[in-house]
Design a protein around this motif. Structure first.
Motif: not given
Lengths: 288, 166
Positions: B48, B51, B59-60
């Motif tokens: 993460g 992100t 969203v990664k």
């Protein structure tokens, strides 16, 4: 880690996507949320020459009631399943399961269609679909086919999907009002695949099981529908002795791999434990 | 391989570029746009650290291609501060509550917590922990990250931050 080169396609209709997939054959691969495929591409375990992105196809989105069924578009995300009031009232086991899939970021992107079509035995939704008796809408060169989830899975990553096919929607018969349900998943940490998991949907009548269905996750090369176990429970009051017999029947059909989640015998036992817990919780939720 | 033209909004500014289809969004952000706040940690969709906020979703950015973000509205840690240059409540919270040690996970933590608070402006401790489950921190043990997010929620809601009793 950088994936191999590919050509990118973004069709705007199902017809266009199916046409592309048919034309590209083995060189083409559909991408939905991408959270299984892109990691595989980064590891170069998948090297598609063409990616067909389904993200621009509005028809693959959405959750709707259709008579006594609910139909969910393949590109509906886990996050959208969790937020759906229709599913919360009619099919609450989906929300419960989605909340146990991966982590928040993955759930914003990961789709129901990708989860059920990929054929990964670690995915959570396939066993729930077996449990619910879902049907998959599959569009191919020669039109639409409907395939029962219970006949869809053939082996790890092998399904009834053939070259040029696209899974467009999942159709689920709504269980009777007052049904009990549970998805019990044992995992090492949040975001992990199941060591073992069990899905149960049941209806009770006069304190006895009127109908029961059971699915098991990640304890074989495919998701399992534990038909014999469910038969043993039908008509019972879910007393300890009957549950024990049913659990033994469910454990008997498992064939898990030994991996970092534990040896095979342990995972079989955990499937039994998850089933025992899922039955108890489903019973506590059922009316009748 | 043919490059694709993409246009997207990043931290309020429109950017246009030609990208190879296989370029991951994290590489595009860091190497083309020089936005090095989103970090590359595990590269396997677990940690993460990469992100970003994309069309109202966390969203990664290591698990989406830049070409898929065509038309998107993206916010990274670089776009998190208030318009007058003061720190966002989350940034302030991480500073005040010691929500970071090495700082590697912090941009991802803050952008994720931003979306979490957009969806639930008064989360319980449990909801915070569940909501940041896709972001790994190897320093703090998460205690102070949770407090930092609680601090920010209180500040954004205009109420005094109260530490939970030990």
């Amino acid at each position: 880690m950088i994936p191999g080169s590919f050509e990118y396609h973004r069709p705007s209709s199902v017809q266009e996507a199916v046409g592309l997939l048919a034309k590209l054959g083995d060189d083409g691969r559909a991408i939905a949320g991408g959270h299984s495929l892109i990691p595989m591409m980064k590891l170069r375990l998948a090297k598609p020459a063409h990616l067909v992105d389904l993200g621009g196809i509005a028809d693959l989105k959405g959750i709707r009631a259709d008579g006594s069924d609910i139909v969910i578009g393949a590109m509906t995300t886990q996050h959208e399943l969790i937020g759906s009031s229709l599913l919360e009232s009619k099919l609450p086991i989906l929300r419960e399961t989605s909340l146990q899939v991966a982590d928040p970021q993955v759930r914003y992107m990961g789709t129901l269609g990708g989860n059920v079509a990929n054929g990964d035995p670690g995915n959570d939704m396939p066993a729930v679909m077996l449990c619910l008796g879902a049907t998959y809408h599959v569009m191919g060169k020669s039109g639409e086919r409907r395939i029962a989830a219970r006949e869809f899975y053939q082996g790890a990553y092998f399904t009834a999907i053939e070259g040029g096919d696209l899974l467009t929607a999942v159709r689920i018969p709504v269980p009777p009002a007052g049904h009990g349900y549970a998805y019990e998943k044992l995992k090492r940490k949040i975001g992990d695949y199941a060591t073992a998991a069990a899905a149960v949907v049941l209806t009770m009548s006069g304190g006895r099981v009127a109908n029961c269905s059971i699915g098991l996750t990640n304890v074989a090369e495919t998701p399992l529908w534990a038909e014999e176990a469910a038969k043993i429970l039908n008509g019972s009051a879910l007393d300890a002795a009957t549950v024990k017999r049913a659990v033994a029947a469910a454990e008997a059909i498992t064939a898990p791999a030994a991996d970092a989640r534990g040896p095979a015998a342990y995972r079989t036992k955990m499937a039994g434990v998850m089933l025992t817990r899922a039955l108890a919780r489903a019973k506590s939720k059922a009316r009748g | 391989m043919a490059k694709s033209q993409v246009a997207m909004k990043v931290n309020g500014a429109t950017v246009e570029a030609l990208v190879e289809p296989r370029t991951l969004l994290i590489h595009f952000l860091r190497e083309e746009l020089r936005l090095t706040g989103p970090h590359i940690g595990c590269e396997t969709s677990h940690c993460g650290a990469c992100t970003v906020d994309l069309n109202g979703k966390s969203v990664k950015s290591c698990t989406i291609f830049a070409v898929q973000a065509n038309g998107a509205d993206i916010r990274t840690i670089e776009g998190m501060a208030n318009a007058d240059g003061t720190l966002h409540a989350l940034q302030e919270g991480f500073r005040e509550m010691h929500g970071l040690q090495c700082g590697f996970c912090t941009p991802g933590m803050i952008t994720r917590a931003y979306r979490l608070l957009q969806e639930n402006n008064n989360p319980s401790e449990e909801e915070i922990r569940f909501g940041i489950a896709g972001n790994l921190c190897r320093c703090t043990g998460y205690q102070n990250i949770v407090r930092a997010i609680q601090y920010a929620a209180a500040k954004l809601n205009g109420v005094p931050f109260q530490e939970a009793a030990e």
